[in-house]
Design a protein around this motif. Sequence first.
Motif, mmCIF file in Angstrom:
data_model
loop_
_atom_site.group_PDB
_atom_site.id
_atom_site.type_symbol
_atom_site.label_atom_id
_atom_site.label_comp_id
_atom_site.label_asym_id
_atom_site.label_seq_id
_atom_site.Cartn_x
_atom_site.Cartn_y
_atom_site.Cartn_z
ATOM 1 N N ILE A 126 -5.608 -10.363 1.792
ATOM 2 C CA ILE A 126 -4.262 -9.853 1.604
ATOM 3 C C ILE A 126 -4.149 -8.399 2.053
ATOM 4 C CG2 ILE A 126 -4.763 -9.192 -0.780
ATOM 5 C CD1 ILE A 126 -1.396 -10.426 0.684
ATOM 6 N N GLY A 127 -5.224 -7.626 1.861
ATOM 7 C CA GLY A 127 -5.193 -6.228 2.275
ATOM 8 C C GLY A 127 -5.036 -6.075 3.775
ATOM 9 N N PHE A 128 -5.763 -6.886 4.540
ATOM 10 C CA PHE A 128 -5.654 -6.818 5.998
ATOM 11 C C PHE A 128 -4.271 -7.273 6.466
ATOM 12 C CE2 PHE A 128 -10.189 -7.069 5.192
ATOM 13 C CZ PHE A 128 -10.703 -6.137 6.077
ATOM 14 N N HIS A 129 -3.716 -8.284 5.792
ATOM 15 C CA HIS A 129 -2.368 -8.728 6.140
ATOM 16 C C HIS A 129 -1.348 -7.615 5.915
ATOM 17 C CE1 HIS A 129 -3.451 -12.820 7.050
ATOM 18 N NE2 HIS A 129 -4.011 -13.003 5.858
ATOM 19 N N LYS A 130 -1.482 -6.883 4.812
ATOM 20 C CA LYS A 130 -0.542 -5.798 4.520
ATOM 21 C C LYS A 130 -0.689 -4.666 5.537
ATOM 22 C CE LYS A 130 -0.128 -6.547 -0.474
ATOM 23 N NZ LYS A 130 -0.352 -5.955 -1.816
ATOM 24 N N VAL A 131 -1.924 -4.344 5.882
ATOM 25 C CA VAL A 131 -2.144 -3.256 6.838
ATOM 26 C C VAL A 131 -1.524 -3.589 8.189
ATOM 27 C CG1 VAL A 131 -3.900 -2.009 8.139
ATOM 28 C CG2 VAL A 131 -4.226 -2.412 5.712
ATOM 29 N N LEU A 132 -1.773 -4.799 8.673
ATOM 30 C CA LEU A 132 -1.267 -5.184 9.986
ATOM 31 C C LEU A 132 0.240 -5.411 9.985
ATOM 32 C CD1 LEU A 132 -4.123 -7.629 11.071
ATOM 33 C CD2 LEU A 132 -3.829 -5.229 11.690
ATOM 34 N N ASP A 159 -2.640 0.642 -4.035
ATOM 35 C CA ASP A 159 -2.894 -0.712 -3.545
ATOM 36 C C ASP A 159 -4.283 -0.726 -2.919
ATOM 37 O OD1 ASP A 159 -2.926 -3.231 -2.510
ATOM 38 O OD2 ASP A 159 -0.992 -3.087 -1.493
ATOM 39 N N TRP A 160 -5.296 -1.029 -3.742
ATOM 40 C CA TRP A 160 -6.671 -0.898 -3.291
ATOM 41 C C TRP A 160 -7.031 -1.916 -2.223
ATOM 42 C CZ3 TRP A 160 -9.243 3.307 -4.053
ATOM 43 C CH2 TRP A 160 -8.918 4.129 -5.140
ATOM 44 N N ASN A 161 -6.414 -3.057 -2.218
ATOM 45 C CA ASN A 161 -6.678 -4.027 -1.152
ATOM 46 C C ASN A 161 -6.307 -3.442 0.207
ATOM 47 O OD1 ASN A 161 -5.682 -5.875 -3.671
ATOM 48 N ND2 ASN A 161 -7.330 -6.854 -2.545
ATOM 49 N N SER A 162 -5.139 -2.856 0.287
ATOM 50 C CA SER A 162 -4.679 -2.287 1.552
ATOM 51 C C SER A 162 -5.490 -1.052 1.931
ATOM 52 C CB SER A 162 -3.197 -1.924 1.451
ATOM 53 O OG SER A 162 -2.420 -3.063 1.138
ATOM 54 N N VAL A 163 -5.787 -0.207 0.959
ATOM 55 C CA VAL A 163 -6.548 1.009 1.238
ATOM 56 C C VAL A 163 -7.931 0.674 1.779
ATOM 57 C CG1 VAL A 163 -7.650 2.999 0.174
ATOM 58 C CG2 VAL A 163 -5.289 2.434 -0.405
ATOM 59 N N LEU A 164 -8.634 -0.244 1.109
ATOM 60 C CA LEU A 164 -9.986 -0.600 1.533
ATOM 61 C C LEU A 164 -9.967 -1.354 2.860
ATOM 62 C CD1 LEU A 164 -11.472 -1.680 -1.912
ATOM 63 C CD2 LEU A 164 -11.892 0.444 -0.669
ATOM 64 N N ALA A 165 -8.954 -2.150 3.087
ATOM 65 C CA ALA A 165 -8.844 -2.843 4.370
ATOM 66 C C ALA A 165 -8.622 -1.851 5.505
ATOM 67 C CB ALA A 165 -7.710 -3.860 4.317
ATOM 68 N N ALA A 166 -7.777 -0.867 5.292
ATOM 69 C CA ALA A 166 -7.535 0.148 6.318
ATOM 70 C C ALA A 166 -8.804 0.954 6.603
ATOM 71 C CB ALA A 166 -6.411 1.076 5.870
#
Length: 279
Positions: A59-65, A243-250
Amino acid sequence: MKQPLYRPLGTAGVHAILGGYTLVALFPIFLILINSVKSRAAIFANPLALPTPETFSLIGFHKVLANSHFLLYFGNSLFVTLVSLVCIVLFGAMAAWALSEYPFPASRWMTLYLAIGIMIPIRLGTVSILELVVKLDLINTLTALILVYTAQGLPLAVMILSEFVRQVPRELKDAARCDGVGEYKIFFQVILPLIRPAIATVAVFTMIPAWNDLWFPLILAPSDQTKTVTLGVQQFIGQYVTDWNSVLAALSLAVIPVLLMYVIFSRQLIRGLTSGAVK
């Protein structure tokens, strides 16, 4: 014969120390990578646990992209870094070849000038660089970043490559000249293949500062079309700080290229460092 009062560390001890340091250095990167593919609840429940089929989430990578122009930022960083590397390696090797093969009265002063370029951080000239970029109408362009990173990496590249060029046997160059080979062909077909370990060392040492730099992209190219991945990730983290999922994915997307670069050139890098140590 008296025995020494202490024994130096054996091979096993040295490897143990280096292995421990490696684990300490890589642990934060490992922690970022494994948590970037976990759900938010799993991150807070056990951040040290590996992802499982139940906790795995992209989900984090989806939010980043989806919520940022990350691919554009990534392409900008890749373009700037690769072009800067080509310029640094090519111009640095040519300068090293000229200083080593064609000495002139001011060559020592030129070497001292390059050494000063290594010792003085380029950021001290930020105001002058900004004024020059504005006068050349290069503000908010990738060309400005390429020029700055090339100037930043050339002194170190010339100093490293000069030592390796001097180690090339003169007999090889003289034999090529006797066969009628021109100086340009000698440089590209004889010298460059023989100093590949040094070129890999220069590439790694100059690629990381260019890829990770936040200072000059923020000052010289802050527009949406010219942002680099480091600047884009920094602003993205500021917006999604909770939003740690997005932060860590970025962060993972920004770190992975550097890791791949090191893995690809690690053998050449080690060869270059060890060769330079005994020369």
